[in-house]
Design an enzyme around this catalytic site. Structure first.
Site, PDB file in Angstrom:
ATOM      1  CB  VAL A 253      -0.969   0.013   1.207  1.00  0.00           C
ATOM      2  CG1 VAL A 253      -0.216   0.012   2.526  1.00  0.00           C
ATOM      3  CG2 VAL A 253      -1.936   1.178   1.135  1.00  0.00           C
ATOM      4  CB  ILE A 254       1.572   3.918  -2.256  1.00  0.00           C
ATOM      5  CG1 ILE A 254       2.631   2.916  -2.733  1.00  0.00           C
ATOM      6  CG2 ILE A 254       2.132   5.342  -2.275  1.00  0.00           C
ATOM      7  CD1 ILE A 254       3.922   2.925  -1.953  1.00  0.00           C
ATOM      8  CD  GLN A 259      -2.886   5.549  -3.889  1.00  0.00           C
ATOM      9  OE1 GLN A 259      -3.728   5.744  -4.775  1.00  0.00           O
ATOM     10  NE2 GLN A 259      -3.167   4.853  -2.804  1.00  0.00           N
ATOM     11  CD  GLN A 261       3.368  11.851  -5.922  1.00  0.00           C
ATOM     12  OE1 GLN A 261       4.438  12.221  -5.446  1.00  0.00           O
ATOM     13  NE2 GLN A 261       2.216  12.077  -5.315  1.00  0.00           N
ATOM     14  N   GLY A 262       5.269   6.961  -8.973  1.00  0.00           N
ATOM     15  CA  GLY A 262       6.381   6.038  -9.137  1.00  0.00           C
ATOM     16  C   GLY A 262       6.908   5.432  -7.853  1.00  0.00           C
ATOM     17  N   GLY A 264       5.333   3.316  -5.812  1.00  0.00           N
ATOM     18  CA  GLY A 264       4.985   1.903  -5.741  1.00  0.00           C
ATOM     19  C   GLY A 264       6.004   1.048  -6.478  1.00  0.00           C
ATOM     20  CD  GLU A 287      -2.325 -13.441   0.670  1.00  0.00           C
ATOM     21  OE1 GLU A 287      -3.399 -13.789   1.193  1.00  0.00           O
ATOM     22  OE2 GLU A 287      -1.392 -12.934   1.308  1.00  0.00           O
TER      23      GLU A 287
END
Length: 437
Positions: A253-254, A259, A261-262, A264, A287
């Site tokens: 999770v970011i 989010q 913006q690279g 992740g 998963e």
């Protein structure tokens, strides 16, 4: 009484709060980092319908100190239903209490003092395993600083640059001092941003975590570094015969303001590189990934393969080494690779592929998909022989992966279903390759 029914996704307002000294460093679009934002999901907290009953103009302010994640809760509304029976208002605070640490604050002045204190006292927990840097908005504006990362538009700079905003990734587990308490504060983002997300059991000792922080230096004489939470991933290890473990990426999770913006991709890259560097890990698996995460994973894995000189030389049968420029851009020598001359084929040499899969520690299904993408990008559409070999290779994997279902179908129906699935897979490969190249 629609006016007393609130959408919980809209009512819950989140923010990552910085001290004034740190907030004043932000310019332009950077100020979105400290703006209020809403969650993507709230049904794990407020129910499947994501509705809260009994309040007019409901606003739930849940603020986090940007680094320590100390929480502050305030519930505002213009009117509230009162009385007994079915018309009683929902207990918003009582509901949230089940999901956040009990030490949340309700006095805003006290919370701001805590933010100011934690700004300089909080430091990331665990071991630093990765870092990268971007230019601050104040530095990039009008100075031409930073090198754009290929195809993504995110500039990079040296971490030693005085105006660099450095992002650092830390590894921790339950034995890391203070991390268990910190995890209780950040785990709420899993419920709010991962569909089907749930809290993990703290009594399972095989969990490990990778947390991403922004490190921004103040303009004081000491250039004091201040850390701000960006996102995290939880991983679980399983035994892998005979003497290693398989690491499963479970949650990823970011936080909302960071989010798209690279970050992740950078966090995934940190996890992957740390996995490869650890002798006791056989492979990294994921998963039940969402479609968005599958895209992120595919793009990152493909870019990683493009930078593997030996692998790409063998894969495409190149006669000489190709130049590397240190970016994620596809090297010129393989921008238009020859078809059917290397180990990729088609058909791909299975022993060669398995050797590289183990070396790169990529799960079987994912590695075979990546191989199929690399083959497709080299195939001339008018070469019927190669296209047939490729189609058979992909269909063989699809059949093996879906054997229990496909084996129950009549032959003609099975052939039709395989062809339909192959066409869908091929089209999706083309889409992903278009995102990378």
């Amino acid at each position: 009484m629609a006016e007393y029914t609130s959408d919980s996704n809209e009512a819950l307002c989140l923010s990552l709060v910085r001290s004034k000294d740190d907030a004043d460093l932000l310019e332009g679009s950077e100020r979105n980092i400290i703006a209020e934002f809403n969650p993507k999901f709230t049904y794990p907290i407020f129910g499947e319908e994501e509705k809260i009953y009994g309040y007019e103009d409901l606003e739930i302010q849940l603020k986090f100190a940007s680094g320590s994640l100390q929480q502050y809760l305030r519930i505002n509304y213009s009117s509230k239903l009162s009385g007994a029976g079915s018309k009683v208002a929902d207990d918003v605070e009582g509901t949230l209490y089940k999901f956040i640490p009990a030490d949340y604050l309700k006095n805003e002045e006290e919370f701001q003092k805590r933010v100011d204190k934690d700004a300089t006292s909080f430091k990331p927990l665990g071991k630093k395993i990765y870092s990268y840097a971007r230019p601050a908005a104040s530095a990039a504006k009008g100075k031409g600083k930073g090198k754009a990362a290929a195809g993504k538009g995110f500039a990079t700079v040296s971490e030693d640059d005085e105006d660099a905003v450095v992002y650092e990734v830390y590894w921790a587990n339950w034995e890391t001092p203070g991390f268990r308490e910190y995890h209780r504060r950040m785990q709420l983002f899993v419920l709010l941003y991962i569909e089907g997300g749930s809290y993990i059991q703290e009594d399972e000792d095989k969990w490990e975590f990778v947390v991403l922080f922004e490190k921004r230096r103040r303009r004081d004489e000491a250039r004091t570094p201040v850390y701000h939470f960006v996102g995290y991933s939880s991983l679980y290890s399983f035994y892998c015969w005979p003497d290693k473990v398989r690491l499963r990426l479970s949650q990823f999770v970011i936080a909302g303001p960071y989010q798209s913006q690279g970050h992740g991709a950078a966090l995934y890259k940190a996890i992957y590189e740390y996995t490869v560097a650890r002798d006791g890990i056989a492979e990294l698996t994921v998963e039940d990934p969402s479609e968005a995460f599958e895209d992120l994973r595919d793009k990152c894995d493909l870019r990683m393969l493009f930078r593997q000189r030996e692998f790409m030389t063998e894969a495409y049968g190149l006669s000489e080494d190709f130049a590397m420029d240190g970016t994620d851009e596809v090297p010129a020598a393989i921008a238009r690779p020859p078809a059917g001359k290397g180990k990729l084929g088609p058909p791909t040499e299975k022993e060669w592929a398995e050797r590289w899969r183990k070396k790169l520690k990529i799960a079987g299904r994912q590695f075979h998909r990546l191989i199929e993408m690399l083959v497709l990008r080299s195939l001339p559409p008018d070469d019927a022989k190669l296209m047939r070999a490729y189609r058979l290779q992909v269909k063989e994997r699809i059949f093996r992966f879906n054997y229990e279902i496909l084996s129950q179908l009549e032959k003609e129906e099975r052939i039709e279903k395989l062809e339909e699935t192959f066409a869908s897979v091929r089209d999706d490969y083309r889409r992903i390759l278009g995102l990378v190249e």
